[in-house]
Motif scaffolding. Structure first.
Motif, PDB file in Angstrom:
ATOM      1  N   ALA A 195       0.825  -1.207   0.000  1.00  0.00           N
ATOM      2  CA  ALA A 195       0.000   0.000   0.000  1.00  0.00           C
ATOM      3  C   ALA A 195       0.860   1.259   0.000  1.00  0.00           C
ATOM      4  N   ARG A 243       2.421   1.649  -3.547  1.00  0.00           N
ATOM      5  CA  ARG A 243       1.437   2.107  -4.530  1.00  0.00           C
ATOM      6  C   ARG A 243       1.003   3.535  -4.225  1.00  0.00           C
ATOM      7  N   LEU A 303      -4.215   3.802 -10.546  1.00  0.00           N
ATOM      8  CA  LEU A 303      -4.248   2.505 -11.199  1.00  0.00           C
ATOM      9  C   LEU A 303      -5.265   2.525 -12.338  1.00  0.00           C
ATOM     10  N   PRO A 337      -7.077  -3.798  -6.822  1.00  0.00           N
ATOM     11  CA  PRO A 337      -6.053  -3.326  -5.889  1.00  0.00           C
ATOM     12  C   PRO A 337      -5.489  -4.410  -4.993  1.00  0.00           C
ATOM     13  N   THR A 338      -6.179  -5.557  -4.907  1.00  0.00           N
ATOM     14  CA  THR A 338      -5.684  -6.660  -4.075  1.00  0.00           C
ATOM     15  C   THR A 338      -4.848  -7.653  -4.880  1.00  0.00           C
ATOM     16  N   PHE A 347      -1.812  -5.790 -12.226  1.00  0.00           N
ATOM     17  CA  PHE A 347      -2.899  -5.384 -11.323  1.00  0.00           C
ATOM     18  C   PHE A 347      -4.164  -6.201 -11.591  1.00  0.00           C
TER      19      PHE A 347
END
Length: 347
Positions: A7, A10, A17, A23-24, A95
């Motif tokens: 985290a 990013r 993104l 995001p995971t 991603f």
């Protein structure tokens, strides 16, 4: 070196993104990638079932002999293949988004903005009749839609970041030293704040001192900017000094992959053992350097079974009959060799 969470890494990135990103999801997940080249006598299976992942802030080294598929693997990630090259299978998920089926137009969203490349040989990669600062400003203007003024200001900041004095902003490539040209290529790769930078032999043809400076710069940028790095090189010492994990390729396939210290300290695959044995060691007798006999196989018509079998000192009948399965060992090393069957017990 301070370890950042995914985290935090990013969060350092300037650009959001992609819309469909998960995001995971892992930063990069490559599964069963197959990239072949069409020749008159058939398809060359340059990359034939390669899988690996790359985490946020991680550095992965790709090692192996010339022609093993390192550069083709890297170019496949951003679909910068020659006209006779085709991705014929597998996925490249960034991603969580698979880039393989994307159109050429759609790929513009990802090239340079998410994945960028420091090409081998800066003198050949840079435009000889365009000032270096203008070449760095171009992707900022075209890919990010910034104004000329903003793009040039950002280019100046990037050149300063990689150690090129601002008084050299108006220089052409031939007016810079080899080390400065390579620094300029790194600045260009950073222009759109990518998540991943691929270095394709970034220290080739540079003297030892300049090589050390470039590698130190890449490591500093990875730490400060939260970059993830894929480093392609023949120099195993570069991987040992710079990377967290190493992926050893042979004849288009993965032979071994794992943490650098574990693979280099205790190589499992016979090819990795031979590769490390052929590398000079200042603490060893030079006369003890190993030579890998024979030649890599013809990838238009690769042999059945293990592609290293014809050169392997531990070859068994099964090696010439069955493809070796990829086995993940308890220490996190992944190896494709019949000496390590799926049960994990040595044959």
């Amino acid at each position: 070196m301070t370890t950042l969470s995914a985290a935090e890494i990013r969060g350092r990135r300037q650009w959001p993104l992609p819309k469909l990103a998960d995001p995971t999801a892992p930063l990069l997940e490559v599964r069963d990638l197959k990239t072949h080249f069409r020749l008159e006598r058939g398809w060359v299976r340059a990359v034939d079932g390669v899988s690996f992942s790359l985490a946020d802030g991680e550095a992965l080294g790709l090692a192996g002999e010339s022609g093993c598929g390192k550069t083709t693997t890297a170019l496949s990630l951003v679909r910068l293949l020659p006209s006779n090259g085709r991705i014929r299978g597998g996925s490249v998920e960034l991603f969580g988004i698979d880039l393989v089926p994307k159109s050429e137009r759609a790929m513009l969203r990802y090239r340079w903005r998410e994945i960028s490349i420091v090409f081998q040989g800066a003198m050949n990669a840079l435009n000889p009749v365009t000032r270096v600062a203008d070449q760095i400003a171009e992707p900022i203007r075209q890919r990010l839609g910034q104004s000329d003024k903003t793009s040039k200001r950002r280019a100046a900041e990037l050149l300063d970041l990689v150690g090129i004095p601002r008084k050299r902003l108006g220089a052409y490539p031939h007016e810079l030293s080899g080390g400065m040209r390579q620094r300029a290529m790194i600045a260009m790769a950073l222009a759109c704040d990518p998540a991943i930078v691929i270095g394709d032999e970034p220290t080739t043809a540079l003297d030892v001192m300049v090589q050390a400076q470039i590698l130190l710069l890449l490591e500093q940028l990875r730490r400060d900017l939260g970059l993830s790095l894929i480093l392609i090189t023949h120099d195993l010492s570069v991987i040992a000094e710079t990377c967290d994990r190493v992926l050893v390729m042979y004849a288009g396939r993965v032979a071994e992959e794992g943490p650098v210290d574990r693979v280099f300290r205790e190589p499992r695959h016979p090819y990795t053992q031979k590769l490390l044995g052929a590398f000079p060691n200042i603490h060893a007798d030079r006369r003890t350097l190993e030579v890998i006999p024979g030649q890599p196989p013809d990838l238009v018509d690769p042999p059945v079974g293990c592609r290293f079998a014809a050169r392997c000192p531990f070859v068994m009948p099964v090696c010439t009959e069955v493809d070796p399965p990829e086995v993940r060992l308890e220490d996190g090393v992944r190896v494709a060799c019949h000496l390590f069957p799926p049960s994990g017990d040595a044959a």
